[in-house]
Design an enzyme around this catalytic site. Sequence first.
Site, short mmCIF file in Angstrom:
data_model
loop_
_atom_site.label_atom_id
_atom_site.label_comp_id
_atom_site.label_asym_id
_atom_site.label_seq_id
_atom_site.Cartn_x
_atom_site.Cartn_y
_atom_site.Cartn_z
N LYS A 128 0.84 -1.19 0.00
CA LYS A 128 0.00 0.00 0.00
C LYS A 128 0.89 1.25 0.00
O LYS A 128 2.07 1.10 0.33
CB LYS A 128 -0.96 -0.02 1.19
CG LYS A 128 -0.32 0.32 2.54
CD LYS A 128 -1.34 0.43 3.60
CE LYS A 128 -1.71 1.84 3.95
NZ LYS A 128 -0.80 2.51 4.87
N HIS B 4 -6.74 -0.75 5.87
CA HIS B 4 -6.74 -1.56 7.09
C HIS B 4 -8.13 -1.65 7.76
O HIS B 4 -8.61 -2.74 8.07
CB HIS B 4 -5.75 -1.00 8.11
CG HIS B 4 -4.36 -0.87 7.58
ND1 HIS B 4 -3.82 -1.73 6.66
CD2 HIS B 4 -3.38 0.04 7.83
CE1 HIS B 4 -2.58 -1.38 6.39
NE2 HIS B 4 -2.29 -0.30 7.08
N LYS C 95 -3.19 9.01 15.51
CA LYS C 95 -1.82 8.95 16.05
C LYS C 95 -1.79 9.73 17.35
O LYS C 95 -2.64 10.60 17.59
CB LYS C 95 -0.85 9.64 15.07
CG LYS C 95 -0.86 9.05 13.67
CD LYS C 95 0.21 8.02 13.51
CE LYS C 95 0.28 7.51 12.10
NZ LYS C 95 0.61 6.10 12.02
C1 BG6 Z 1 0.67 1.48 8.14
C2 BG6 Z 1 0.50 2.97 8.22
O1 BG6 Z 1 0.10 0.98 6.97
O2 BG6 Z 1 0.06 0.87 9.27
C3 BG6 Z 1 1.10 3.50 9.51
O3 BG6 Z 1 1.12 3.60 7.11
C4 BG6 Z 1 0.52 2.78 10.70
O4 BG6 Z 1 0.87 4.90 9.63
C5 BG6 Z 1 0.62 1.27 10.51
O5 BG6 Z 1 1.26 3.17 11.84
C6 BG6 Z 1 -0.11 0.54 11.61
O6 BG6 Z 1 0.18 -0.82 11.53
P1 BG6 Z 1 0.34 -1.70 12.83
O7 BG6 Z 1 0.53 -3.08 12.34
O8 BG6 Z 1 1.52 -1.15 13.59
O9 BG6 Z 1 -0.92 -1.51 13.58
#
Ligand code: BG6
Length: 503
Positions: free
Chosen positions: A153, A245, A345
């Site tokens: 992505k 996601h 965030k």
């Molecule tokens: C990524 C985003 O795809 O997913 C990030 O670009 C984010 O900004 C991350 O922090 C979160 O993934 P995980 O697995 O740490 O929850």
Amino acid sequence: MKAAPAPPVTLVIFGVTGDLTRRLLIPSLVNLTSSGLVGDDFNILGVGIEPGDDAMLVDRLDAFLSGLGGQNPVSADPAWQRLKKRIAYISGDFTKDDVFGEISQRLGQASSGNAAFYLAVPPQFFGPIVDKLGQHGLVSEEDGAFRRIAIEKPFGTNLASARALNTQILRTVSEKQVYRLDHFLGKETVQNIMTARFANMMIESLWNNNYIDHVQITAAEIVDVGSRGKFYDATGALRDMVPNHLFQLLAMVAMEPPNSFDAEAIRNEKSKLLQALRVYTAEEAPLHSARGVYSAGTLNGKQVPAYKDTPDVAANSMTETFVALKLYADTWRWAGVPFYLRTGKAMTARDTEIVVTFKQVPFAQFRKTDVTPDLPPNRLIIQVQPDEGLSMEISIKSPGQSIDTLPISMDFHYADRFDIGKMTGYESLLYELFLGDQTLFQRADGIEAGWAAVQPFLDLWAKGSPPDLYKPGSAGPQSAHELIARDGREWRDLRVPPPPAKA
Ligand code: BG6
């Protein structure tokens, strides 16, 4: 059933000297080697712009892996010692033809013709690399060998660009050869959503608008934007997390039961669900969304600079670091059930979870007792991370002679039963890529349906309304609370882990 080893394959990684390769791909391949799922007939051919040879790449990876894994560094893992003997490097510019000529030559020397091309590169290179692979005949599947393309992505930045990218890629390869990654689909608990639903009568039989009041999907992060300002300011929380996601979680939770566990059967149902997401009009979009940006503050004792003061963020940035949406899936099963999504965030806790709140019992027959008519609703909580697990909140009678109810939580934690600590989440994705199973990958129509549902919010915010401020260490801006409070509901509190026990 024990998983079978993957077939022989050369994994060609574009962007092999980048962060994704060393942080996630290589450690996952070490784990797959360790568990025997990839063997001595597995090879890596890395492509990068830095000058150097095979030894340079292996040394760099070695140095990085020596810092991973604490007391037992990944670099000392016998599986890494085996794997590193099968890593080769091509130094060159992947926008130029000679690199592809060299890849072709190296693949010609490999014992099997099977190859998977992994695009761990910035998105503007996805289309051009696929074009070049096609021009050099690298993706034609001859003599029974497979040729596959794995794409990270972000897949597009809006509906139009995602469509254009799909069109460009599918001019060269068939959908069967394309593996669009969403790393959330590699997470154990995300895959467990299907099992929870379709292997348990008591869950799936209540899984509809007769019994479910609403669903909340949260992906809260403690980390701030930090050094990712350049990427993030052009992206924002919505594009970064929602059509990919969060929609993958939503699709798993809300899709109809597939008629088999076959990749196409599952992807059909997921796409149908995403296509059923209500696409709001310009007037409706503001009423169904809230967005925020963090100000300066302290989080876990550390000073967090305001997002606008992050390096590489524009002084007049209008980018959001938090988003909350209220969505509907317009289907028979989900009519009238809101799905509230939020992600951000610099929040109080790292907490990715799905909370399914059931309707209240129709009648509380505890007359002349201490039980209030307002019994707390049952909730099923799928904890995706950290502390992967499943909880069920129900009411029980509190002990004693009088009738009184007590809400309790029945909790299952993966960590209590299994050792999953070492896994990165990419193991399943890579293994399935080698096997040729597309279940965990996104199909073109699903991606486009996701972008279509968020496009009204992108259009709304492109007009330049500033996001609402929130403090680091909070649960987002006030507007996010108002979004759900307007419906008489509230967000579940983020799960803040207890402080470490004093020694
Ligand atoms: C990524 C985003 O795809 O997913 C990030 O670009 C984010 O900004 C991350 O922090 C979160 O993934 P995980 O697995 O740490 O929850």
